[in-house]
Design a protein around this motif. Structure first.
Motif, mmCIF file in Angstrom:
data_model
loop_
_atom_site.group_PDB
_atom_site.id
_atom_site.type_symbol
_atom_site.label_atom_id
_atom_site.label_comp_id
_atom_site.label_asym_id
_atom_site.label_seq_id
_atom_site.Cartn_x
_atom_site.Cartn_y
_atom_site.Cartn_z
ATOM 1 N N MET A 1 0.855 -1.196 0.000
ATOM 2 C CA MET A 1 0.000 0.000 0.000
ATOM 3 C C MET A 1 0.894 1.251 0.000
ATOM 4 O O MET A 1 1.858 1.319 0.750
ATOM 5 N N ASP A 2 0.556 2.234 -0.839
ATOM 6 C CA ASP A 2 1.410 3.428 -0.789
ATOM 7 C C ASP A 2 1.028 4.289 0.427
ATOM 8 O O ASP A 2 -0.019 4.103 1.048
ATOM 9 N N ASP A 3 1.903 5.250 0.699
ATOM 10 C CA ASP A 3 1.731 6.037 1.929
ATOM 11 C C ASP A 3 0.425 6.817 1.939
ATOM 12 O O ASP A 3 -0.216 6.965 2.975
ATOM 13 N N ILE A 4 0.048 7.332 0.771
ATOM 14 C CA ILE A 4 -1.185 8.147 0.711
ATOM 15 C C ILE A 4 -2.382 7.286 1.091
ATOM 16 O O ILE A 4 -3.211 7.664 1.926
ATOM 17 N N MET A 7 -2.383 6.487 4.731
ATOM 18 C CA MET A 7 -2.816 7.633 5.543
ATOM 19 C C MET A 7 -4.331 7.772 5.510
ATOM 20 O O MET A 7 -4.975 8.038 6.527
ATOM 21 N N GLU A 8 -4.884 7.578 4.334
ATOM 22 C CA GLU A 8 -6.347 7.688 4.212
ATOM 23 C C GLU A 8 -7.028 6.656 5.103
ATOM 24 O O GLU A 8 -7.996 6.940 5.797
ATOM 25 N N LYS A 9 -6.493 5.446 5.057
ATOM 26 C CA LYS A 9 -7.080 4.369 5.858
ATOM 27 C C LYS A 9 -6.978 4.691 7.353
ATOM 28 O O LYS A 9 -7.927 4.514 8.120
ATOM 29 N N ALA A 10 -5.819 5.204 7.734
ATOM 30 C CA ALA A 10 -5.618 5.541 9.151
ATOM 31 C C ALA A 10 -6.559 6.674 9.569
ATOM 32 O O ALA A 10 -7.109 6.666 10.670
ATOM 33 N N LYS A 11 -6.763 7.626 8.682
ATOM 34 C CA LYS A 11 -7.637 8.761 9.015
ATOM 35 C C LYS A 11 -9.078 8.292 9.208
ATOM 36 O O LYS A 11 -9.780 8.747 10.107
ATOM 37 N N GLU A 12 -9.459 7.359 8.335
ATOM 38 C CA GLU A 12 -10.811 6.805 8.456
ATOM 39 C C GLU A 12 -10.970 6.112 9.816
ATOM 40 O O GLU A 12 -11.956 6.297 10.519
ATOM 41 N N HIS A 13 -9.978 5.346 10.158
ATOM 42 C CA HIS A 13 -9.966 4.632 11.435
ATOM 43 C C HIS A 13 -10.035 5.637 12.591
ATOM 44 O O HIS A 13 -10.800 5.472 13.551
ATOM 45 N N PHE A 14 -9.264 6.679 12.468
ATOM 46 C CA PHE A 14 -9.235 7.708 13.500
ATOM 47 C C PHE A 14 -10.618 8.353 13.630
ATOM 48 O O PHE A 14 -11.116 8.608 14.733
ATOM 49 N N GLY A 15 -11.255 8.576 12.486
ATOM 50 C CA GLY A 15 -12.604 9.152 12.485
ATOM 51 C C GLY A 15 -13.575 8.282 13.273
ATOM 52 O O GLY A 15 -14.371 8.779 14.075
ATOM 53 N N GLU A 16 -13.467 6.964 13.074
ATOM 54 C CA GLU A 16 -14.364 6.047 13.798
ATOM 55 C C GLU A 16 -14.115 6.120 15.303
ATOM 56 O O GLU A 16 -15.052 6.100 16.108
ATOM 57 N N ILE A 17 -12.852 6.225 15.654
ATOM 58 C CA ILE A 17 -12.507 6.311 17.077
ATOM 59 C C ILE A 17 -13.095 7.581 17.697
ATOM 60 O O ILE A 17 -13.658 7.559 18.796
ATOM 61 N N GLY A 175 -5.061 0.739 18.278
ATOM 62 C CA GLY A 175 -3.996 1.536 17.685
ATOM 63 C C GLY A 175 -3.859 1.144 16.213
ATOM 64 O O GLY A 175 -4.472 0.182 15.758
ATOM 65 N N VAL A 176 -3.072 1.901 15.460
ATOM 66 C CA VAL A 176 -2.903 1.559 14.044
ATOM 67 C C VAL A 176 -1.447 1.436 13.650
ATOM 68 O O VAL A 176 -0.626 2.269 14.045
ATOM 69 N N ASN A 177 -1.188 0.399 12.878
ATOM 70 C CA ASN A 177 0.074 0.343 12.173
ATOM 71 C C ASN A 177 -0.189 1.056 10.849
ATOM 72 O O ASN A 177 -0.687 0.467 9.899
ATOM 73 N N VAL A 178 0.091 2.332 10.823
ATOM 74 C CA VAL A 178 -0.262 3.144 9.648
ATOM 75 C C VAL A 178 0.482 2.607 8.421
ATOM 76 O O VAL A 178 -0.114 2.367 7.377
ATOM 77 N N THR A 179 1.772 2.420 8.554
ATOM 78 C CA THR A 179 2.566 1.731 7.532
ATOM 79 C C THR A 179 3.408 0.688 8.285
ATOM 80 O O THR A 179 3.307 0.598 9.500
#
Ligand code: IPM
Ligand code: MG
Length: 400
Positions: A1-4, A7-17, A175-179
């Motif tokens: 997965m590329d960084d962008i 990041m999008e996936k992590a942001k979505e996860h953060f939004g749910e939290i 928590g998230v392993n963003v990358t």
């Protein structure tokens, strides 16, 4: 997965939290009343054995409760109910911190006495599922973790009020392993969650004539969440003008607990979740080890009482489980008795525990076959509770 994308996936996860936490705040705002145990026809006490030495020491504590509540059990005022299934095998089968059917059963009890449960970590033979303790504290909203530590010969008499549903624990498994290279966990402090804990600590001080509350944070570094904890404490303290309060950073507090000149000045100590976890193990060690310390997890609707230590699987593997010290669970049982309205019996049980573990020591637990078994020790405690001279005996030890 590329960084962008990462990041999008992590942001979505953060939004749910964030959504989840804002909902939780709403629930706290809608606040319920504290349960009134005296108004219940039957108080149901659930017993969860747990893992490792858990079933052994829980059984000892159950015996103590059954003996002290014989009449109430007979009359139906108290029911003691076994809650099976909170074992690591079952939890792994359901891949849940607490299987749904077990959680349903727990919610049918008013209070719970819980043996230690295995908390997996990465690399263990078990899948890395969430801690049952942490899940139960969250699911039953047990927001205050009371951990008393008393060592009369050192003039130590502390009660820790550990915040129990927020801090670094609230999202421990989210928590998230963003990358591959970036791992992020979260720490949460809410106004409502902090305030209710700190109020409970000050209320405890007021009710028990204790004139000092200490707040522990690392607000000089963890500025946002710990900063909030400390500033709310300052606000709440204004409602308790007769109680002196001070604040300490966790690092120096860890040192001061073993400073013979300063430690006796601490009385009620309120602190965020992770610091409370660590500091209460240290405090328990000063008292004689984590095996001696009980803990009350208090919420408005439910309460759960437990040892502060783990399930000691090694003791079971080495065939020493019957030598596990049940004092922590019996201490938890004493706290349970006090919480549901049997203050007198709670106090007597605590006196007996103190006599047996700190002064008289007619039987000693070593965790091995050269010491007493848990059942023998529990019997020793029971015999001491029922000694008509219990109070006299206890008082004689208080005179230095
Ligand atoms: C405790 C324990 C738990 C905690 C573990 C088992 C998750 O250490 O009750 O202090 O960290 O809260
Ligand atoms: Mg701990």
């Amino acid at each position: 997965m590329d960084d962008i994308k990462a990041m999008e996936k992590a942001k979505e996860h953060f939004g749910e939290i964030l959504e989840e936490q804002l909902k939780r705040i709403q629930v706290m705002k809608d606040d319920q009343d504290w349960v009134d145990y005296s108004s219940l026809d039957t108080i149901v006490i659930g017993i969860c054995g747990g893992d490792g030495i858990g079933p052994y020491i829980s059984q000892s504590a159950r015996n103590v409760l059954e003996t002290l509540l014989t009449n109430e059990i007979k009359s139906g005022k108290i029911e003691i109910r076994d809650i099976d299934g909170l074992t690591i095998e079952n939890r792994v089968k359901a891949m849940k911190a607490i299987p749904d059917d077990v959680l349903d059963e727990l919610k049918k009890c008013h209070v719970i006495l819980k043996g230690p449960t295995t908390t997996p970590k990465k690399g263990d033979p078990w899948p890395n599922i969430e801690s049952a303790n942490v899940a139960m504290r969250r699911e039953l909203d047990l927001f205050a973790n009371l951990r008393p530590v008393k060592v009369p010969e050192l003039d130590v008499d502390w009660v820790f009020f550990r915040e129990n549903t927020e801090g670094s624990y609230v999202l421990g498994s989210k928590g998230v392993n963003v990358t591959d290279d970036l791992a992020i966990d979260f720490t949460v402090a809410t106004t409502q969650g902090t305030e209710r804990l700190i109020r409970l600590a000050f209320d405890h001080a007021r009710k028990n004539g204790i004139d000092k509350v200490s707040i522990v944070t690392k607000a000089n570094v963890v500025k946002t969440t710990d900063g909030k904890f400390l500033s709310i404490a300052a606000e709440v303290a204004k409602d308790y003008p007769e109680i002196e309060w001070d604040d300490w950073f966790i690092d120096i507090m860890t040192a001061k607990l073993i400073d013979p000149y300063r430690r006796k000045d601490f009385k009620v100590i309120a602190l965020p979740n992770l610091y409370g976890d660590i500091l209460t193990d240290e405090a328990a060690q000063i008292q004689g080890g984590v095996g001696t310390a009980g803990s009350a997890n208090i919420g408005k609707k439910y309460a759960m009482f437990e040892a502060i230590h783990g399930s000691a699987p090694r003791m079971v593997e080495e065939g020493r489980a019957q030598h596990a010290d049940p004092s922590s669970m019996i201490k938890a049982a004493a706290m349970l008795l006090g919480h549901i309205g049997f203050a007198d019996r709670s106090k007597k049980l605590e006196m007996a525990l103190e006599i047996c573990t700190q002064y008289e020591k007619a039987k000693v637990m070593t965790g091995r076959s050269n010491g007493a078994t848990g059942n023998e020790f529990a019997q020793y405690i029971l015999d001491t509770v029922r000694d008509p001279d219990l109070e006299k005996k206890w008082k004689s030890y208080q005179i230095k």
